[in-house]
Scaffold this motif. Sequence first.
Motif, PDB file in Angstrom:
ATOM      1  N   LEU A  95       0.836  -1.195   0.000  1.00  0.00           N
ATOM      2  CA  LEU A  95       0.000   0.000   0.000  1.00  0.00           C
ATOM      3  C   LEU A  95       0.876   1.252   0.000  1.00  0.00           C
ATOM      4  N   ASP A  96       0.279   2.374  -0.344  1.00  0.00           N
ATOM      5  CA  ASP A  96       1.043   3.624  -0.394  1.00  0.00           C
ATOM      6  C   ASP A  96       1.462   4.123   0.986  1.00  0.00           C
ATOM      7  N   ASN A  97       0.936   3.522   2.052  1.00  0.00           N
ATOM      8  CA  ASN A  97       1.366   3.872   3.411  1.00  0.00           C
ATOM      9  C   ASN A  97       2.470   2.923   3.891  1.00  0.00           C
ATOM     10  N   ASP A  98       3.027   2.137   2.951  1.00  0.00           N
ATOM     11  CA  ASP A  98       4.100   1.162   3.185  1.00  0.00           C
ATOM     12  C   ASP A  98       3.667  -0.066   3.981  1.00  0.00           C
ATOM     13  N   GLU A  99       2.368  -0.209   4.232  1.00  0.00           N
ATOM     14  CA  GLU A  99       1.863  -1.436   4.849  1.00  0.00           C
ATOM     15  C   GLU A  99       1.837  -2.542   3.798  1.00  0.00           C
ATOM     16  N   VAL A 100       2.109  -3.759   4.230  1.00  0.00           N
ATOM     17  CA  VAL A 100       1.974  -4.934   3.374  1.00  0.00           C
ATOM     18  C   VAL A 100       0.849  -5.768   3.948  1.00  0.00           C
ATOM     19  N   VAL A 101      -0.135  -6.060   3.111  1.00  0.00           N
ATOM     20  CA  VAL A 101      -1.292  -6.851   3.512  1.00  0.00           C
ATOM     21  C   VAL A 101      -1.235  -8.165   2.740  1.00  0.00           C
ATOM     22  N   VAL A 102      -1.491  -9.276   3.417  1.00  0.00           N
ATOM     23  CA  VAL A 102      -1.401 -10.587   2.770  1.00  0.00           C
ATOM     24  C   VAL A 102      -2.732 -11.321   2.797  1.00  0.00           C
ATOM     25  N   GLY A 103      -2.825 -12.302   1.933  1.00  0.00           N
ATOM     26  CA  GLY A 103      -3.988 -13.178   1.909  1.00  0.00           C
ATOM     27  C   GLY A 103      -3.607 -14.511   1.295  1.00  0.00           C
ATOM     28  N   SER A 104      -4.253 -15.558   1.742  1.00  0.00           N
ATOM     29  CA  SER A 104      -4.091 -16.882   1.136  1.00  0.00           C
ATOM     30  C   SER A 104      -5.486 -17.420   0.846  1.00  0.00           C
ATOM     31  N   ASN A 105      -5.570 -18.334  -0.119  1.00  0.00           N
ATOM     32  CA  ASN A 105      -6.884 -18.863  -0.439  1.00  0.00           C
ATOM     33  C   ASN A 105      -7.422 -19.690   0.728  1.00  0.00           C
ATOM     34  N   GLN A 106      -8.737 -19.575   0.928  1.00  0.00           N
ATOM     35  CA  GLN A 106      -9.424 -20.241   2.023  1.00  0.00           C
ATOM     36  C   GLN A 106     -10.612 -20.990   1.438  1.00  0.00           C
ATOM     37  N   GLU A 107     -10.508 -22.314   1.387  1.00  0.00           N
ATOM     38  CA  GLU A 107     -11.551 -23.129   0.756  1.00  0.00           C
ATOM     39  C   GLU A 107     -12.622 -23.537   1.750  1.00  0.00           C
ATOM     40  N   ASN A 108     -13.680 -24.080   1.175  1.00  0.00           N
ATOM     41  CA  ASN A 108     -14.817 -24.551   1.936  1.00  0.00           C
ATOM     42  C   ASN A 108     -15.403 -25.716   1.157  1.00  0.00           C
ATOM     43  N   CYS A 154     -10.451 -16.599  -2.828  1.00  0.00           N
ATOM     44  CA  CYS A 154      -9.102 -16.626  -3.380  1.00  0.00           C
ATOM     45  C   CYS A 154      -8.186 -15.710  -2.576  1.00  0.00           C
ATOM     46  N   ALA A 155      -6.898 -15.953  -2.657  1.00  0.00           N
ATOM     47  CA  ALA A 155      -5.901 -15.175  -1.923  1.00  0.00           C
ATOM     48  C   ALA A 155      -5.961 -13.693  -2.268  1.00  0.00           C
ATOM     49  N   GLU A 156      -6.117 -13.385  -3.552  1.00  0.00           N
ATOM     50  CA  GLU A 156      -6.123 -11.985  -3.976  1.00  0.00           C
ATOM     51  C   GLU A 156      -7.288 -11.223  -3.354  1.00  0.00           C
ATOM     52  N   ARG A 157      -8.458 -11.847  -3.329  1.00  0.00           N
ATOM     53  CA  ARG A 157      -9.624 -11.178  -2.753  1.00  0.00           C
ATOM     54  C   ARG A 157      -9.522 -11.081  -1.238  1.00  0.00           C
ATOM     55  N   VAL A 158      -8.984 -12.115  -0.583  1.00  0.00           N
ATOM     56  CA  VAL A 158      -8.777 -12.039   0.860  1.00  0.00           C
ATOM     57  C   VAL A 158      -7.901 -10.826   1.181  1.00  0.00           C
ATOM     58  N   ALA A 159      -6.811 -10.675   0.436  1.00  0.00           N
ATOM     59  CA  ALA A 159      -5.867  -9.580   0.702  1.00  0.00           C
ATOM     60  C   ALA A 159      -6.462  -8.214   0.364  1.00  0.00           C
ATOM     61  N   ILE A 160      -7.077  -8.088  -0.795  1.00  0.00           N
ATOM     62  CA  ILE A 160      -7.561  -6.763  -1.199  1.00  0.00           C
ATOM     63  C   ILE A 160      -8.763  -6.329  -0.365  1.00  0.00           C
ATOM     64  N   PHE A 161      -9.629  -7.268   0.014  1.00  0.00           N
ATOM     65  CA  PHE A 161     -10.760  -6.912   0.868  1.00  0.00           C
ATOM     66  C   PHE A 161     -10.278  -6.525   2.271  1.00  0.00           C
ATOM     67  N   TYR A 162      -9.268  -7.238   2.762  1.00  0.00           N
ATOM     68  CA  TYR A 162      -8.728  -6.883   4.072  1.00  0.00           C
ATOM     69  C   TYR A 162      -8.068  -5.501   4.023  1.00  0.00           C
TER      70      TYR A 162
END
Length: 160
Positions: A52-65, A73-81
Amino acid sequence: MKELQLTSTLYVYDDLNELSEEVQQLMLTAIETRKKAYAPYSKFRVGAALLLDNDEVVVGSNQENAAYPSGLCAERVAIFYAGAKFPDAIVKRIAISATSDTKVTIEPIPPCGACRQSIAEYEVKQGAPIEIYFMGETGKVIKSNSLKDLLPLIFDGSAL
């Protein structure tokens, strides 16, 4: 009738060593994060790391059910968070790495359609492109300067 030609430019790196130090670190974070995926059904693990532009790094991994559509998906977990935790921050870049428990993934694996749509939403919201880097377990890395290179005719709120 009129013909419409669309052009996308992507950049292919032979491996992580060709990336800048900052992008290498982001991709290494995505690689570490994919190890935390919950993927008992597909055996396909994805990690995403956003800068992010505030130098924070946000992560996500895929979470199945077991009810497949209920997973994320990992990308949506990360971007939504990122959107929930830092709603005013701009996503500068995303690094994505995918692997399989059943085979070696050496070809770069891009975001799925649902993730592309979610990333598009954030590009529109922030009024700035998001660099996207993606790879398999090892090998080549592909860079896109914007989601629009992966999904050139985006659907956004202007259509509603």
